[in-house]
Write an enzyme that holds these catalytic residues in place. Structure first.
Site, PDB file in Angstrom:
ATOM      1  CB  SER A  89      53.850  21.375  76.988  1.00  0.00           C
ATOM      2  OG  SER A  89      52.934  21.426  75.931  1.00  0.00           O
ATOM      3  CD1 TRP A 140      56.641  15.863  73.209  1.00  0.00           C
ATOM      4  CD2 TRP A 140      55.134  17.082  72.114  1.00  0.00           C
ATOM      5  NE1 TRP A 140      55.872  15.010  72.470  1.00  0.00           N
ATOM      6  CE2 TRP A 140      54.935  15.730  71.784  1.00  0.00           C
ATOM      7  CE3 TRP A 140      54.291  18.040  71.533  1.00  0.00           C
ATOM      8  CZ2 TRP A 140      53.941  15.300  70.909  1.00  0.00           C
ATOM      9  CZ3 TRP A 140      53.304  17.608  70.655  1.00  0.00           C
ATOM     10  CH2 TRP A 140      53.138  16.261  70.347  1.00  0.00           C
ATOM     11  CG  HIS A 141      53.971  21.640  70.622  1.00  0.00           C
ATOM     12  ND1 HIS A 141      53.717  21.474  71.966  1.00  0.00           N
ATOM     13  CD2 HIS A 141      52.814  21.345  69.990  1.00  0.00           C
ATOM     14  CE1 HIS A 141      52.447  21.100  72.125  1.00  0.00           C
ATOM     15  NE2 HIS A 141      51.884  21.010  70.945  1.00  0.00           N
ATOM     16  N   GLY A 142      58.449  21.731  69.379  1.00  0.00           N
ATOM     17  CA  GLY A 142      59.468  22.030  68.383  1.00  0.00           C
ATOM     18  C   GLY A 142      60.716  22.619  68.990  1.00  0.00           C
ATOM     19  CG  PHE A 181      54.842  19.344  66.408  1.00  0.00           C
ATOM     20  CD1 PHE A 181      55.795  20.313  66.094  1.00  0.00           C
ATOM     21  CD2 PHE A 181      53.521  19.718  66.430  1.00  0.00           C
ATOM     22  CE1 PHE A 181      55.407  21.618  65.826  1.00  0.00           C
ATOM     23  CE2 PHE A 181      53.114  21.025  66.175  1.00  0.00           C
ATOM     24  CZ  PHE A 181      54.061  21.971  65.865  1.00  0.00           C
TER      25      PHE A 181
END
Lengths: 476, 311
Positions: A318, A321-323, A476
């Site tokens: 997770s 996923w954000h960056g 994102f």
């Protein structure tokens, strides 16, 4: 095109008007074309990437439905590789390459792989996940394939939620494109109200707090501990109002046309535990990870160490996923650790509560739980907001000194920030704990409701930050 | 025709009209109230802007950002030249603000001398300078001469300014403060000049000017317009770049460009940015950008001396 712009206002009015003028059979085309225009207003060429994933997933789903056994699985894997491959290439290529260089450097070698000058397509992580949920659901047999290519493309590209969610599921959204939405005055007003509240959160609260937060976090070396502490707490409210503001505008925009998008936030400020926080924050992503990653790897129905491992994996991914930055991975790791730690120490915390008797004072206990959760989440967000891990460590060290006086440039920014947070908390507190009591926003009298929303609009004009720019989650 | 469900489209339009009517009334009422209190301020930065635009009749006007406000001592200029002097600078403001104020000033009267304080990086590309045009919004309706500057803020600015409240966006607390005694005690100026008492404590910072190569052509054009307006009004214009307490690397492209343009128009550009008389004495600075009271006295006298030799 961002939601808090006049460009979007004109776009929204034109598209919505045309939507209700056009016959039902042609509406999908209007929405698809307008979604293309919306996306191309950012970087036009990237529409090709979106087009590629749409074509791949459209045919992959049909092949999955028409095949059986290993072949079926093969088509799913092919679709997932295509989606994740694109995501990895555009989002993680340079990040992976940087770390590879660092690794080689340790052995005294240089990296021959070149860096690429690529701009991350806006909202790539969001629409990729939405597209993936479709093929997975078709594979699981929970969703029939959509044979109408245009409607499937619209499912991936529907402009209100295209660039920052909510990340929809095919079962909730696809069928809505086939439903006939007649003009409903009450529904339109309901949608407009959600949009106004979203704009208020974005322009009056998030962007105002952003001025202070950016000032502190972009000059970490020159700030003292107290300023960074305040900026960190402000950032928690900023990121919430920024992202939930976006979600509200997306949900409201869709609602005006008759579409129901899923709830993305449920007042996370009042979460009593970090576990509960993730049931209230970015719900469409949390449930995506739960359904498509956490459960498939075993969830909690495995050995205890494996369960902890599963939680950590989900949160680390997770974070990624954000960056493409170690700050996000650490942020994910900290949040995973919170959950694991809470499970391990549950019996001790229960014992502490009964020994101290704090749980016998329900209001105090609630306040204590909410405060602790807010502080823990805010702490993890230091990594989320800091530009580098080094910056984040410096911020933590400085905060822990509790030294210095809070920076105030004399522009009354801090007063505005506190008033904005107070207003937010008052509204959310009422929604959370006093649902049935007196309400202005949903009052039966039209003029009372009208006055409340007019008041919000006046506050937006008077106190909104109109030069605040993009939404945080767009990156994102 | 829009297809309607249970509720008629007519009903929707009526409700929408009612909402807009209420908003319209509130906008006019609150907007007028804000305008009244804004222009009644007796102290603070907005008061000084109003004074610059609508009231001052000083012979010498000084324009610039904080480096003008904190460095050009109006009392010394008045005493040494025998002319009245007002510091019309404003903290953080770029060339757009100074040009707008100049346009408003020359509509009322013609100052004899104008000193424009120029800073390193004044022409660099950043959107912040455009956001700062906001401080001119309250003057938009009564000062058509500044319209061309205000509209640089964005393509929808004219539309936003249909609202009576929008010009006072984010000004609620400054307006309250400007109408209170608290503000009168806090903002004490000598004709716009605000001295700084403290002394620079270091460390000396290194600035690499060579990085900022991209210059904003709009800012350059507005700078040229400022010079042309002064020439048109037969005002003696001097452009001054006060000293910095830094360790510079390379050339500041904005200063180089501003000097070249000034030369083209035959305007004197006094560059103190690397004047060793000042840069060798940290005790004359409050911070790396601003001279303190001691430095200001030496600097103001030095500028006047140069002006006298040039006249």
């Amino acid at each position: 095109m961002i939601f808090n712009s006049f460009h979007f206002l004109f776009f929204f009015i034109i598209v919505t008007t045309l939507y209700f003028i056009l016959p039902h059979k042609k509406r999908w085309l209007l929405l698809l074309l307008s979604s293309c225009y919306f996306y191309m207003a950012f970087v036009p060429i990237y529409i090709l990437i979106l087009g590629f994933t749409i074509v791949v997933d459209y045919f992959a789903a049909i092949f999955i439905e028409n095949s059986a056994g290993k072949q079926r699985r093969l088509f799913l894997v092919g679709s997932l590789i295509a989606n994740i491959g694109i995501l990895c290439f555009f989002k993680y290529y340079n990040f992976i390459n940087t770390n590879f260089s660092f690794l080689l450097h340790g052995f005294g070698l240089s990296n021959p792989i070149p860096y690429l000058s690529i701009l991350l397509p806006i909202g790539l992580s969001f629409h990729t996940f939405q597209a993936m949920s479709y093929t997975i659901e078709v594979y699981r047999g929970k969703q029939k394939t959509e044979r109408h290519f245009g409607i499937y493309a619209l499912y991936v590209m529907f402009y209100p939620q295209l660039v920052a969610g909510p990340i929809e599921r095919p079962q909730n959204l696809l069928h809505q494109f086939r439903e006939k939405h007649t003009f409903d005055s009450d529904r339109v007003f309901e949608g407009l109200k959600i949009i106004i509240w979203g704009l208020f959160k974005k322009l009056v609260i998030a962007d105002r707090l952003g001025i202070y937060v950016n000032g502190a976090y972009n000059n970490v070396a020159q700030q003292n501990g107290m300023t960074l502490l305040l900026a960190t707490l402000f950032f928690s409210f900023q990121v919430y109002c920024d992202f939930s503001g976006y979600s509200d505008i997306a949900i409201g925009t869709a609602r005006v046309m008759g579409f129901n998008l899923m709830t993305n936030f449920r007042r996370p400020v009042f979460a009593k535990t970090t576990g509960e926080f993730w049931k209230r924050w970015h719900i469409s992503l949390s449930t995506w990870f739960k359904d498509y990653l956490y459960f498939p790897i075993g969830g909690s129905k495995v050995s205890v160490p494996r369960w902890y491992f599963n939680l950590m994996v989900v949160f680390l991914i997770s974070g990624l996923w954000h960056g493409a930055n170690w700050t996000y991975i650490i942020w994910g790791g900290i949040n995973g650790f919170y959950l694991v730690f809470a499970i391990i120490t549950k019996k001790y915390s229960d014992k502490f509560n009964s020994v101290t008797g704090i749980n016998k004072l329900p209001r105090l206990y609630l306040f204590f739980q909410i405060s602790i959760t807010f502080l823990l989440i805010s702490f993890s967000r230091i990594f989320f907001r800091a530009r580098t891990v080094k910056d984040a460590v410096t911020i933590i060290k400085k905060i822990l000194t509790f030294k210095g006086s809070v920076f105030n440039d004399g522009s009354a920014i801090i007063i505005y920030c506190f008033v904005a947070i107070f207003f937010l908390l008052t509204v959310e507190l009422k929604k959370e704990f006093y649902k049935g009591s007196f309400t202005l926003s949903h009052h039966q009298n039209f003029w009372v409701r009208n006055s409340y929303y007019s008041f919000l609009i006046i506050l937006i004009i008077l106190l909104g930050v109109f030069d605040g720019g993009q939404f945080i989650y767009f990156q994102f | 025709m829009i297809k309607t469900g249970n509720h008629s489209f007519k009903n929707f339009l009526l409700k929408l009209a009612a909402c807009f009517a209420l908003l319209f009334i509130l906008d006019i009422g609150i907007g007028k109230l804000l305008k009244n209190f804004y222009f009644r301020q007796q102290s603070g930065y907005d008061f000084l802007t109003t004074y610059s635009i609508e009231k001052t009749k000083a012979d010498i006007l000084i324009f610039g950002s904080s480096r003008a406000v904190n460095i050009f001592n109006t009392i010394i200029f008045s005493e040494r030249t025998g002319l009245s002097c007002f510091n019309a600078g404003r903290y953080g403001e770029p060339i757009f603000y100074h040009y707008a104020v100049l346009k408003a000033v020359v509509k009322r009267y013609t100052p004899k001398i104008i000193l424009l304080s120029f800073d390193a990086g004044n022409f660099s590309n950043n959107t912040d300078a455009y956001d700062r045009i906001t401080v001119l919004l309250p003057y938009y309706k009564n000062h058509p001469e500044i319209h061309s500057v205000v509209t640089l803020k964005g393509p929808y600015e004219k539309l936003k300014l249909l609202s009576n409240i929008y010009p006072y966006n984010s000004l609620l607390l400054p307006i309250i403060s400007g109408n209170s005694n608290y503000s009168k005690k806090k903002y004490i100026t000598d004709n716009g000049f605000i001295p700084i008492e403290k002394t620079f404590e270091g460390p000396l910072q290194t600035f690499d000017y060579s990085k900022e190569k991209d210059l904003d052509s709009i800012k350059i054009n507005v700078y040229k317009s400022f010079i042309e307006e002064c020439i048109r009004q037969h005002i003696q214009l001097y452009i001054v770049c006060p000293p910095y307490m830094i360790n510079p690397i390379g050339t500041d492209h904005s200063i180089a460009e501003a000097k070249e343009i000034a030369q083209q128009y035959n305007i004197k550009f006094l560059d103190y940015s690397r004047d060793t008389f000042f840069t060798s004495k940290p005790q004359l600075f409050a911070d790396f950008r601003h001279l303190n009271v001691n430095g200001v006295e030496l600097f103001s006298n030095s500028v006047i001396k140069k002006l006298e030799s040039l006249r």
